[in-house]
Scaffold this motif. Structure first.
Motif, PDB file in Angstrom:
ATOM      1  N   PRO A 162       0.812  -1.228   0.000  1.00 27.80           N
ATOM      2  CA  PRO A 162       0.000   0.000   0.000  1.00 27.80           C
ATOM      3  C   PRO A 162       0.839   1.269   0.000  1.00 27.80           C
ATOM      4  O   PRO A 162       0.313   2.357  -0.229  1.00 27.80           O
ATOM      5  N   ASP A 163       2.140   1.143   0.259  1.00 28.09           N
ATOM      6  CA  ASP A 163       3.015   2.307   0.225  1.00 28.09           C
ATOM      7  C   ASP A 163       4.421   1.850  -0.131  1.00 28.09           C
ATOM      8  O   ASP A 163       4.790   0.683   0.061  1.00 28.09           O
ATOM      9  N   ILE A 164       5.231   2.763  -0.646  1.00 32.25           N
ATOM     10  CA  ILE A 164       6.630   2.467  -0.906  1.00 32.25           C
ATOM     11  C   ILE A 164       7.349   2.280   0.430  1.00 32.25           C
ATOM     12  O   ILE A 164       7.112   3.040   1.372  1.00 32.25           O
ATOM     13  N   PRO A 165       8.209   1.272   0.557  1.00 34.54           N
ATOM     14  CA  PRO A 165       8.984   1.138   1.796  1.00 34.54           C
ATOM     15  C   PRO A 165       9.724   2.435   2.105  1.00 34.54           C
ATOM     16  O   PRO A 165      10.277   3.076   1.208  1.00 34.54           O
ATOM     17  N   ARG A 166       9.713   2.833   3.359  1.00 35.60           N
ATOM     18  CA  ARG A 166      10.341   4.096   3.755  1.00 35.60           C
ATOM     19  C   ARG A 166      11.559   3.892   4.655  1.00 35.60           C
ATOM     20  O   ARG A 166      12.505   4.679   4.614  1.00 35.60           O
ATOM     21  N   VAL A 167      11.519   2.874   5.506  1.00 34.77           N
ATOM     22  CA  VAL A 167      12.552   2.670   6.520  1.00 34.77           C
ATOM     23  C   VAL A 167      13.564   1.649   6.019  1.00 34.77           C
ATOM     24  O   VAL A 167      13.189   0.566   5.549  1.00 34.77           O
ATOM     25  N   GLN A 190      14.015  -3.133   1.701  1.00 34.09           N
ATOM     26  CA  GLN A 190      14.970  -2.030   1.573  1.00 34.09           C
ATOM     27  C   GLN A 190      14.412  -1.006   0.592  1.00 34.09           C
ATOM     28  O   GLN A 190      14.199  -1.315  -0.583  1.00 34.09           O
ATOM     29  N   PRO A 191      14.149   0.205   1.033  1.00 32.62           N
ATOM     30  CA  PRO A 191      13.541   1.206   0.154  1.00 32.62           C
ATOM     31  C   PRO A 191      14.554   1.770  -0.829  1.00 32.62           C
ATOM     32  O   PRO A 191      15.770   1.630  -0.647  1.00 32.62           O
ATOM     33  N   PRO A 192      14.077   2.445  -1.866  1.00 29.96           N
ATOM     34  CA  PRO A 192      15.006   3.172  -2.720  1.00 29.96           C
ATOM     35  C   PRO A 192      15.606   4.336  -1.944  1.00 29.96           C
ATOM     36  O   PRO A 192      14.890   5.013  -1.188  1.00 29.96           O
ATOM     37  N   PHE A 222      14.972   7.798  -5.684  1.00 33.27           N
ATOM     38  CA  PHE A 222      13.567   8.150  -5.892  1.00 33.27           C
ATOM     39  C   PHE A 222      13.451   9.449  -6.682  1.00 33.27           C
ATOM     40  O   PHE A 222      12.677   9.555  -7.635  1.00 33.27           O
ATOM     41  N   HIS A 223      14.259  10.447  -6.296  1.00 32.46           N
ATOM     42  CA  HIS A 223      14.237  11.719  -7.023  1.00 32.46           C
ATOM     43  C   HIS A 223      14.693  11.530  -8.470  1.00 32.46           C
ATOM     44  O   HIS A 223      14.217  12.232  -9.377  1.00 32.46           O
TER      45      HIS A 223
END
Length: 474
Positions: free
Chosen positions: A256-261, A296-298, A303-304
């Protein structure tokens, strides 16, 4: 650029190693075999983990070793092949391959190569720069590496304990003999990269690629690209595609969301890195289950790199439910409607399964997994983690049936497959500082114990006098 600086640094490395050269005596008794030379250790994989392991053994005077890698020189590991990030994801101050020698650290090399001011302003190391550092490291330490040597089969001699290694080379098959084998073959070294069957069986192979493959995005200019996955490599590939001039990129993830941590940043302290493997099975399971759930998030800059392009979009809660070819188009069914693509990039990671590795497939059934040793508490299962190999204290395979495959104790799995048993280690730069030392000391222990009777006899025969006179010198 400073060749003089690198030459001076190489001289400093040689001096540092001389100052640290204790004990200095080679000590492992040689083995003989009718079929050729017997190496004490053969290391499969000439990337960062394999090179650091070789250096660690050489420092402990285990010099009868060989590193083999299936790639050409300078192309070991992912950094100049399929890795599509711009920089490493780890902080620039990392250490690991140096094994505590300051002149071998990435910082020492970078400052000698580019200057101290360049280091001060550096954010993270470019991946090509990291490969250049590893090339210098290998050359400076004179590590014995044979490139374009691909291990295809392991045949153990149960009566001698020797491992017979069949290796493909440009000149045909070759036999290597080894007492110990280290598999330092990276992220997929305990299994294989994974492409879901609903893609593999429907879309022509020319119309999709896994993120681990070489992808030439040039012919895809102006085309619609679909990316499946939420991890950093999915975003790396999306960014590379956008910079290559594709028409659009839609990145889809089931979460439901991009991994953040990023749990890797939490793990970077000596307690975890050095002693995760000392915990009991339940805690090791609970730690890694939570870490894998986070993923593991980007990195922020990755991301940018993607969202600065107006033709990029990401879609959360958007798993791919079905695919079909309609004419020349790839139609993908999602909860948000049908998406149409010209090419797919699959970032679905890898599966850890010994049977997928050709070199160990013949005896994969003998290798113990976590499923053979551990039952998770109710509600705490994970069908992927439970398939990981259950390793011994020095990364060695263990037997599914005790006594059924004793040769497994001489095969050390220094890949990402060691993560559940050992924590961060060979396939992660962050874990090398502790993982390499644990591996090397375990190998040395085993070599010593295997020859303990020899050394007892050697001790009894030792007669080198130190006291040579019992009178006062004139």
């Amino acid at each position: 650029m400073s060749d003089d600086g690198l030459a001076a640094l190489a001289a400093q490395v040689a001096r540092d190693l001389t100052l640290l050269d204790y004990p200095a005596r080679p000590w492992v008794p040689a083995r003989t075999h009718a079929d050729g030379h017997v190496y004490d250790v053969v290391i499969v994989g000439g990337g960062q983990a394999g090179l650091a392991t070789a250096f660690g053994l050489m420092r402990e005077k285990v010099g009868n070793i060989l590193v083999i890698d299936r790639n050409k020189a300078g192309q070991e590991g992912p950094w100049v092949t399929f890795a599509r990030m711009i920089t490493l994801r780890t902080p620039k101050h990392l250490t690991g391959p140096d094994l505590g020698v300051p002149s071998l650290t990435p910082r020492a090399w970078y400052e000698a190569r580019f200057g101290t001011e360049a280091w001060a302003t550096l954010g993270k190391l470019p991946k090509e720069t990291w490969q250049e550092y590893l090339n210098w490291y290998r050359q400076t330490l004179n590590i014995p590496v044979r490139n374009e040597h691909d291990l295809v089969r392991i045949d153990p001699e149960e009566d001698t304990g020797i491992l017979r290694l069949t290796v493909d080379t440009p000149n045909g098959e070759k036999l290597l003999l080894a007492r110990k084998l280290v598999l330092a073959t990276g992220i997929d070294g305990a299994g294989r990269w994974h492409v879901p069957d609903f893609i593999r069986g429907v879309v022509p192979e020319s119309r999709y690629a896994h993120t681990s493959e070489y992808i030439d995005f040039t012919p895809l200019k102006g085309r619609r690209i679909g990316v499946l996955g939420a991890g950093a490599s999915a975003f790396d590939n999306a960014g590379t595609a956008l910079e290559s001039g594709v028409g659009s990129v839609d990145l889809c993830l089931r979460r439901p969301d991009i991994p953040r941590v990023n749990p890797y940043r939490w793990m970077e302290f000596s307690g975890f890195l050095g002693h995760f493997a000392s915990m009991g099975d339940l805690n090791r399971w609970r730690y890694m289950r939570h870490i894998f759930d986070l993923n593991q998030p980007p990195p922020q800059d990755t991301f940018h790199r993607c969202v600065q392009h107006p033709n990029f979009a990401f879609h959360t809660s958007c798993p791919w439910e079905w695919l079909r070819m309609e004419g020349d188009e790839i139609h993908v069914g999602t909860p948000k409607g049908v998406m149409i693509f010209d090419f797919l990039v699959v970032g679905t990671g890898f599966i850890v399964e010994a049977a997928f590795r050709p070199e160990v497939a013949a005896f994969a059934k003998d290798i113990a997994t976590w499923a053979d040793r551990f039952t998770p508490p109710r509600g705490e299962g994970n069908p992927l983690l439970i398939r990981y190999p259950y390793l011994g204290d020095a990364f060695q395979f263990t037997e599914r049936v005790p006594g059924g495959a004793p040769h497994l104790a001489n095969i050390h799995n220094f890949t990402f497959g060691a993560t559940l048993s050992m924590g961060l280690s060979g396939a992660s730069i962050s874990g090398m500082k502790y993982g390499v030392q644990r591996l090397v000391q375990g190998i040395i222990r085993d070599l010593w114990l295997a020859d303990q009777d020899h050394f007892l006899n050697d001790l009894k025969e030792y007669d080198q006098p130190e006291l040579v006179s019992t009178t006062w010198p004139a």
